[in-house]
Enzyme design. Structure first.
Site, PDB file in Angstrom:
ATOM      1  N   ASP A   7      65.816  30.596  52.105  1.00 50.68           N
ATOM      2  CA  ASP A   7      65.336  31.136  53.377  1.00 50.68           C
ATOM      3  C   ASP A   7      65.864  30.247  54.497  1.00 50.68           C
ATOM      4  O   ASP A   7      66.502  29.224  54.246  1.00 50.68           O
ATOM      5  CB  ASP A   7      63.807  31.237  53.378  1.00 50.68           C
ATOM      6  CG  ASP A   7      63.136  29.874  53.333  1.00 50.68           C
ATOM      7  OD1 ASP A   7      63.841  28.846  53.297  1.00 50.68           O
ATOM      8  OD2 ASP A   7      61.900  29.830  53.331  1.00 50.68           O
ATOM      9  N   ASP A  15      60.356  38.394  47.544  1.00 56.87           N
ATOM     10  CA  ASP A  15      60.023  37.057  47.064  1.00 56.87           C
ATOM     11  C   ASP A  15      58.594  36.772  47.468  1.00 56.87           C
ATOM     12  O   ASP A  15      58.100  37.336  48.445  1.00 56.87           O
ATOM     13  CB  ASP A  15      60.919  35.984  47.700  1.00 56.87           C
ATOM     14  CG  ASP A  15      60.436  35.624  49.099  1.00 56.87           C
ATOM     15  OD1 ASP A  15      60.680  36.401  50.027  1.00 56.87           O
ATOM     16  OD2 ASP A  15      59.764  34.586  49.251  1.00 56.87           O
ATOM     17  N   CYS A  72      51.880  43.432  27.909  1.00 56.10           N
ATOM     18  CA  CYS A  72      52.928  42.476  28.276  1.00 56.10           C
ATOM     19  C   CYS A  72      53.641  41.976  27.021  1.00 56.10           C
ATOM     20  O   CYS A  72      53.006  41.626  26.027  1.00 56.10           O
ATOM     21  CB  CYS A  72      52.319  41.302  29.035  1.00 56.10           C
ATOM     22  SG  CYS A  72      53.525  40.057  29.518  1.00 56.10           S
ATOM     23  N   CYS A 120      55.572  39.288  26.900  1.00 50.19           N
ATOM     24  CA  CYS A 120      56.031  37.908  27.110  1.00 50.19           C
ATOM     25  C   CYS A 120      55.591  36.993  25.967  1.00 50.19           C
ATOM     26  O   CYS A 120      54.710  37.321  25.174  1.00 50.19           O
ATOM     27  CB  CYS A 120      55.568  37.378  28.467  1.00 50.19           C
ATOM     28  SG  CYS A 120      53.966  36.556  28.491  1.00 50.19           S
ATOM     29  N   CYS A 123      51.801  36.094  25.878  1.00 49.44           N
ATOM     30  CA  CYS A 123      50.932  37.161  25.356  1.00 49.44           C
ATOM     31  C   CYS A 123      51.142  37.376  23.854  1.00 49.44           C
ATOM     32  O   CYS A 123      50.231  37.818  23.158  1.00 49.44           O
ATOM     33  CB  CYS A 123      51.154  38.451  26.135  1.00 49.44           C
ATOM     34  SG  CYS A 123      50.495  38.345  27.814  1.00 49.44           S
ATOM     35  N   HIS A 177      53.551  33.879  32.364  1.00 45.60           N
ATOM     36  CA  HIS A 177      53.091  35.256  32.150  1.00 45.60           C
ATOM     37  C   HIS A 177      53.158  36.085  33.438  1.00 45.60           C
ATOM     38  O   HIS A 177      53.638  37.219  33.429  1.00 45.60           O
ATOM     39  CB  HIS A 177      51.663  35.274  31.595  1.00 45.60           C
ATOM     40  CG  HIS A 177      50.988  36.593  31.801  1.00 45.60           C
ATOM     41  ND1 HIS A 177      51.210  37.684  30.982  1.00 45.60           N
ATOM     42  CD2 HIS A 177      50.140  37.020  32.788  1.00 45.60           C
ATOM     43  CE1 HIS A 177      50.517  38.721  31.443  1.00 45.60           C
ATOM     44  NE2 HIS A 177      49.859  38.352  32.528  1.00 45.60           N
TER      45      HIS A 177
HETATM   46 ZN    ZN Z   1      52.365  38.057  29.229  1.00 48.80          ZN
END
Ligand code: ZN
Length: 366
Positions: free
Chosen positions: A90, A263, A301, A303, A306, A332
């Protein structure tokens, strides 16, 4: 160096591809924020695993610490932080204007005192572009003047006038090398000032445009209204970036406005405070109700957190002030937003954006 290709549209949502010096960014894309050259509590390896295609770093913070000389001596920001994919920095304008009593503004630039040690610094449009180019980032942002909402008409007009003045100087200073330069549109919640700012900034023919001055105190409805009307005025063949947006609901609304890049510190900051983002809404893992909850944070999820850990474990980590909790929940939360962007891109490409949007909005409202 920079090329944006609009690949598909569905309703007003856009699916695109932005080629930058360090790689291709598929849009819509959420950019994790690495304020001082680090996305807090995550390694570059984590970010790659999460599929992050671009991250954001802050000019203000890097300018003060470690500073230009150190960053240049150590081979630029990519090498310094060991991240080989695109980086957007930025302009520092937002942070400097947040300093309020510690800065003085004139037509030539802004002088401010560091929040770290009180030392005096000066940002000019040219100096800020040169700093970002010296760091070797993929996208630099022009220095702009942001006003907090609610703002007077005079304050909004002054910010638009100075933002244009500075954008012209930034454009003239830009080297047209490996670092692309994006312009920023201001104008508060005033549609006329927004239209004026769009006309003046797009006349400078930047490779991309940001909508600044939103998520600064206006209501959510105002934010969406202004983002929608401003995005509609921006050229279709350039990426559009909405600064400071990072909840599931706001990201979906912004994509629906025809915005491509976002963002926000929100997902990682929330993660460090025990707040889990899911497609079924948000919750705080510290809540006693999760103490024996064997389910993953978000059953939808995919990920690594998880797949491995229960809500009960996350709850325990946060209630015991264990550092691992900050890492796992930041990971996560970014995974949820990365998957959301992935699925949004697929839905737009398949021409079923409206259906996807409605499903997600219904889910987070549950
Ligand atoms: Zn997750």
């Amino acid at each position: 160096m920079t090329a944006f290709t609009l690949l598909a549209t569905s309703g007003s949502a856009r699916r695109g591809s932005l080629r930058l010096t360090h790689g291709v960014v598929e849009t819509p894309q959420f950019m994790p924020v690495g304020t001082g050259g680090t996305v807090k509590a995550l390694t570059p390896r984590d970010l790659r695993e999460l599929g992050a295609q671009i991250i954001l770093a802050n000019t203000y913070h890097l300018w003060l610490r470690p500073g230009r000389e150190t960053l240049v001596a150590l081979g630029g920001l990519h090498r310094f932080m060991a991240w080989d994919r695109p980086i957007l920095t930025d302009s520092g304008g937002f942070q400097v204007f947040s300093l309020e009593s510690r800065r003085t503004l004139d037509d030539d630039g802004v002088t401010f005192r560091s929040h770290l040690d009180g030392s005096a610094h000066r940002f000019t449009p040219e100096g800020v572009v040169a700093f970002q180019e010296a760091l070797g980032v993929d996208v630099a942002m022009a220095l702009d003047v942001c006003v907090k909402q609610p703002a007077t008409d005079e304050a909004v007009e002054a910010s638009v006038r100075r933002t244009t003045l500075w954008a012209r100087r930034a454009a003239a200073a830009w080297q047209h090398g490996p670092t692309a330069l994006f312009g920023i549109v201001q104008g508060g919640t005033d549609e006329r000032q927004r239209a004026r700012s769009v006309a003046e900034i797009t006349a400078l023919d930047f490779p991309g445009y940001a909508i600044g001055g939103l998520s600064v105190g206006e209501t959510r409805d105002e934010m969406v209204r202004v983002a929608r009307s401003t995005a509609a005025l921006l050229p279709a063949d350039r990426p559009r970036y909405l600064m400071g947006v990072g909840t599931v609901r706001d990201l979906i609304a912004a994509i629906d406005c025809g915005i491509d890049m976002f963002d926000c510190v929100y997902p990682t900051r929330a993660g460090r405070h025990g707040r889990a983002i899911t497609r079924g809404g948000e919750f705080n893992v510290r809540n006693a109700a999760f103490g024996r909850d064997a389910r993953p944070l978000d059953p939808d999820c995919a990920c690594a957190v998880c797949a491995t850990h229960s809500r009960a474990y996350l709850s325990h980590l946060f209630r015991s002030d264990e550092l691992l909790g900050l890492h796992l929940l930041s990971y996560h939360n970014l995974a949820v937003l990365a998957a959301l962007m992935h699925d949004a891109r697929a839905a737009i490409a398949a021409g079923r954006w409206d259906e996807f949007r409605d499903t997600i909005v219904e889910g987070v409202a549950r």
